[in-house]
Design a protein around this motif. Sequence first.
Motif, PDB file in Angstrom:
ATOM      1  N   ALA A 176      -3.402  -3.618   4.097  1.00 26.55           N
ATOM      2  CA  ALA A 176      -3.579  -2.793   2.899  1.00 26.55           C
ATOM      3  C   ALA A 176      -2.243  -2.590   2.209  1.00 26.55           C
ATOM      4  N   LEU A 177      -2.231  -2.797   0.888  1.00 26.76           N
ATOM      5  CA  LEU A 177      -0.990  -2.665   0.127  1.00 26.76           C
ATOM      6  C   LEU A 177      -0.943  -1.404  -0.728  1.00 26.76           C
ATOM      7  N   ALA A 178      -2.087  -0.972  -1.247  1.00 27.24           N
ATOM      8  CA  ALA A 178      -2.109   0.219  -2.110  1.00 27.24           C
ATOM      9  C   ALA A 178      -3.535   0.741  -2.225  1.00 27.24           C
ATOM     10  N   VAL A 179      -3.649   2.027  -2.525  1.00 27.19           N
ATOM     11  CA  VAL A 179      -4.937   2.708  -2.671  1.00 27.19           C
ATOM     12  C   VAL A 179      -5.036   3.305  -4.067  1.00 27.19           C
ATOM     13  N   SER A 180      -6.210   3.158  -4.685  1.00 23.44           N
ATOM     14  CA  SER A 180      -6.471   3.791  -5.970  1.00 23.44           C
ATOM     15  C   SER A 180      -7.388   4.990  -5.750  1.00 23.44           C
ATOM     16  N   PHE A 181      -6.815   6.200  -5.896  1.00 21.57           N
ATOM     17  CA  PHE A 181      -7.605   7.420  -5.744  1.00 21.57           C
ATOM     18  C   PHE A 181      -6.746   8.598  -6.177  1.00 21.57           C
ATOM     19  N   ARG A 182      -7.338   9.809  -6.059  1.00 16.77           N
ATOM     20  CA  ARG A 182      -6.603  11.017  -6.435  1.00 16.77           C
ATOM     21  C   ARG A 182      -5.540  11.375  -5.414  1.00 16.77           C
ATOM     22  N   HIS A 183      -5.743  10.969  -4.177  1.00 19.64           N
ATOM     23  CA  HIS A 183      -4.811  11.279  -3.106  1.00 19.64           C
ATOM     24  C   HIS A 183      -4.875  10.169  -2.077  1.00 19.64           C
ATOM     25  N   ARG A 184      -3.973  10.137  -1.121  1.00 22.96           N
ATOM     26  CA  ARG A 184      -3.988   9.105  -0.102  1.00 22.96           C
ATOM     27  C   ARG A 184      -5.259   9.180   0.740  1.00 22.96           C
ATOM     28  N   SER A 185      -5.655   8.037   1.222  1.00 28.66           N
ATOM     29  CA  SER A 185      -6.853   7.962   2.063  1.00 28.66           C
ATOM     30  C   SER A 185      -6.623   8.701   3.372  1.00 28.66           C
ATOM     31  N   ARG A 186      -7.591   9.524   3.762  1.00 32.05           N
ATOM     32  CA  ARG A 186      -7.483  10.227   5.047  1.00 32.05           C
ATOM     33  C   ARG A 186      -7.562   9.242   6.219  1.00 32.05           C
TER      34      ARG A 186
ATOM     35  N   LEU B 219      -6.500   6.018   5.997  1.00 35.32           N
ATOM     36  CA  LEU B 219      -5.343   5.118   5.912  1.00 35.32           C
ATOM     37  C   LEU B 219      -4.166   5.862   5.280  1.00 35.32           C
ATOM     38  N   PRO B 220      -3.712   6.929   5.912  1.00 35.24           N
ATOM     39  CA  PRO B 220      -2.699   7.792   5.277  1.00 35.24           C
ATOM     40  C   PRO B 220      -1.354   7.118   5.045  1.00 35.24           C
ATOM     41  N   GLU B 221      -1.086   6.029   5.760  1.00 38.75           N
ATOM     42  CA  GLU B 221       0.192   5.347   5.608  1.00 38.75           C
ATOM     43  C   GLU B 221       0.225   4.421   4.387  1.00 38.75           C
ATOM     44  N   VAL B 222      -0.931   4.167   3.772  1.00 38.59           N
ATOM     45  CA  VAL B 222      -0.998   3.250   2.638  1.00 38.59           C
ATOM     46  C   VAL B 222      -0.715   4.020   1.348  1.00 38.59           C
ATOM     47  N   PRO B 223       0.261   3.592   0.549  1.00 37.06           N
ATOM     48  CA  PRO B 223       0.631   4.353  -0.654  1.00 37.06           C
ATOM     49  C   PRO B 223      -0.400   4.230  -1.770  1.00 37.06           C
ATOM     50  N   LEU B 224      -0.421   5.216  -2.640  1.00 32.93           N
ATOM     51  CA  LEU B 224      -1.188   5.126  -3.877  1.00 32.93           C
ATOM     52  C   LEU B 224      -0.497   4.132  -4.807  1.00 32.93           C
ATOM     53  N   PHE B 225      -1.236   3.623  -5.787  1.00 36.75           N
ATOM     54  CA  PHE B 225      -0.630   2.705  -6.740  1.00 36.75           C
ATOM     55  C   PHE B 225       0.547   3.355  -7.468  1.00 36.75           C
ATOM     56  N   ALA B 226       0.418   4.648  -7.753  1.00 35.24           N
ATOM     57  CA  ALA B 226       1.522   5.354  -8.422  1.00 35.24           C
ATOM     58  C   ALA B 226       2.770   5.365  -7.563  1.00 35.24           C
ATOM     59  N   GLU B 227       2.590   5.446  -6.258  1.00 33.11           N
ATOM     60  CA  GLU B 227       3.721   5.451  -5.333  1.00 33.11           C
ATOM     61  C   GLU B 227       4.262   4.042  -5.080  1.00 33.11           C
ATOM     62  N   ALA B 228       3.397   3.045  -5.258  1.00 32.17           N
ATOM     63  CA  ALA B 228       3.778   1.664  -4.948  1.00 32.17           C
ATOM     64  C   ALA B 228       4.364   0.922  -6.140  1.00 32.17           C
ATOM     65  N   GLY B 229       4.371   1.563  -7.323  1.00 35.57           N
ATOM     66  CA  GLY B 229       5.035   0.948  -8.455  1.00 35.57           C
ATOM     67  C   GLY B 229       4.161   0.553  -9.627  1.00 35.57           C
ATOM     68  N   LEU B 230       2.854   0.900  -9.593  1.00 36.80           N
ATOM     69  CA  LEU B 230       1.983   0.586 -10.721  1.00 36.80           C
ATOM     70  C   LEU B 230       1.163   1.824 -11.076  1.00 36.80           C
ATOM     71  N   PRO B 231       1.824   2.853 -11.625  1.00 36.29           N
ATOM     72  CA  PRO B 231       1.169   4.152 -11.835  1.00 36.29           C
ATOM     73  C   PRO B 231       0.041   4.128 -12.857  1.00 36.29           C
ATOM     74  N   GLN B 232       0.020   3.139 -13.744  1.00 36.45           N
ATOM     75  CA  GLN B 232      -1.016   3.103 -14.777  1.00 36.45           C
ATOM     76  C   GLN B 232      -2.338   2.546 -14.283  1.00 36.45           C
TER      77      GLN B 232
ATOM     78  N   LEU C 231       3.037  -3.917  -2.328  1.00 36.45           N
ATOM     79  CA  LEU C 231       2.557  -4.260  -3.658  1.00 36.45           C
ATOM     80  C   LEU C 231       3.640  -4.986  -4.445  1.00 36.45           C
ATOM     81  N   ALA C 232       4.886  -4.521  -4.350  1.00 35.92           N
ATOM     82  CA  ALA C 232       5.981  -5.165  -5.082  1.00 35.92           C
ATOM     83  C   ALA C 232       6.140  -6.623  -4.651  1.00 35.92           C
ATOM     84  N   GLU C 233       6.010  -6.878  -3.364  1.00 34.20           N
ATOM     85  CA  GLU C 233       6.128  -8.257  -2.874  1.00 34.20           C
ATOM     86  C   GLU C 233       4.964  -9.121  -3.360  1.00 34.20           C
ATOM     87  N   LEU C 234       3.763  -8.527  -3.409  1.00 35.18           N
ATOM     88  CA  LEU C 234       2.605  -9.268  -3.920  1.00 35.18           C
ATOM     89  C   LEU C 234       2.825  -9.664  -5.372  1.00 35.18           C
ATOM     90  N   LEU C 235       3.278  -8.724  -6.193  1.00 30.86           N
ATOM     91  CA  LEU C 235       3.491  -9.010  -7.610  1.00 30.86           C
ATOM     92  C   LEU C 235       4.566 -10.067  -7.791  1.00 30.86           C
TER      93      LEU C 235
END
Length: 326
Positions: free
Chosen positions: A222-232, A234-247, A141-145
Motif C-alpha cells: 500500500a502506497l497511499a489512502v484516500s479518506f478523511r483520516h488514516r485507515s484504522r 492500515l495506520p502506517e499507510v499515509p493519506l494522499f495529502a501526506e504522501a505528496g498529492l493533496p488534491q 507514492l513519490a517513487e511510483l510517480l
Amino acid sequence: MVTSRRTLLTASAAGILGGRSAVAQGDFPNRSLRLIVAFPPGSINDVSARLIAPEMAKQLGQSVVVENRSGAGGLVGTEAVARATPDGHTIGIGTMSQLVMNLALYRNIPFDLDNGLAPVGVISETPSVLVVHPSVPVTTLAELLAYARANPGKLNYASAGNGSINHVGTEHFMALAGIQMTHIPYRGAGPAQSDLVAGKVDLAFDSGPACVAHVQSGRLRALAVSFRHRSRQLPEVPLFAEAGLPQYANNSWNLLMAPAGTPVAVMSRLNAALNATLANPDVRARFEAGGSEVAINTTPEAAATFVAAQRATWVPVARGLGLTLN
C-alpha cells in the motif's frame, strides 16, 4: 457560485427522490425481499449486502435474499431495481459507479437513472487504497510517480470495469499526477484483485477486507489512502495529502435504494430497519474489520442530498476526462 451549487443539490435531490406514483399498499412487508447487487459475488458491495441482509430480515420479519445481477458497469442490476414494482419488496445496493459514474459516462441508458431510484439510507464509506504488486520497484507514492514518469505507459492498472469508480478515479489520479498507465478492465473487483495479487497487473485502487488482508500479509504493498483520516486497519499507510498529492480524493460508498415512487411509509420502514441493522454492534464490527465506516441514522432525504453532492463533484470530473461508454 454558492447559490448555483445549492440550487443544483436541491434539484438533484428532488430528481433522485422523484419518479413513479406510489402503488396501493397493504402491510409491508408481506413476503420476502430481494436485495439486488449489481456486481459479482465477492465484491465489497456484495459483502455489504450479505452483512446487512440477515439483520434486516430480523427487523422486517421477512427473509432478505441477496441476488447478484452484474453487467454493463452495474447498469443491469440498477435497472432491475429501477423497473421493479415500487412496493419495497425489491431493493438494491447503490454505489458511486452505478449512481454517479454511469450517469456521467454512458450515452445510452435504457432507463431513468437520474430519477428512477429512491435512496433509503447510506450504508457505509470505505477508504480507497493505492496498492501495487511487490514486483513493482517502488515503496512510496513519490517513487511510483517518478517511475511512471520515466516509463510512460509501462505500468498497467486494474479496475472493476469500464466506468467503475476505480477506473475513473485512476484516470483522474493520472491526470493530476501527470503520468500515463495502461487500463486493464475486469468484470468486477474480485477478478481484478485476484490478478493483482497474482502479479498479472501492476497496481490498482482497491478497498475492503481482502485488500487489507493482502497488504497485511505482504501480498500487496500500500502506497497511499484516500479518506478523511488514516485507515484504522492500515495506520502506517499515509493519506494522499501526506504522501505528496493533496488534491487527490477518491473513496467509495454504498447505500440502500428502492424504486422511485415507493410509498413514504414503506421507505420509512426500510430506513428504520437499515438504521437498526447498522446500529447492531456485531454488524458494525464486521464492517469496520474490512476498513469501512458505517453510516449512523441517515434518512432518505439526507441520502438523496449526499448522492446529489457526489454527482455535482464527480460528473464534471468524469466528463472532463473525455471518457464515454456505449
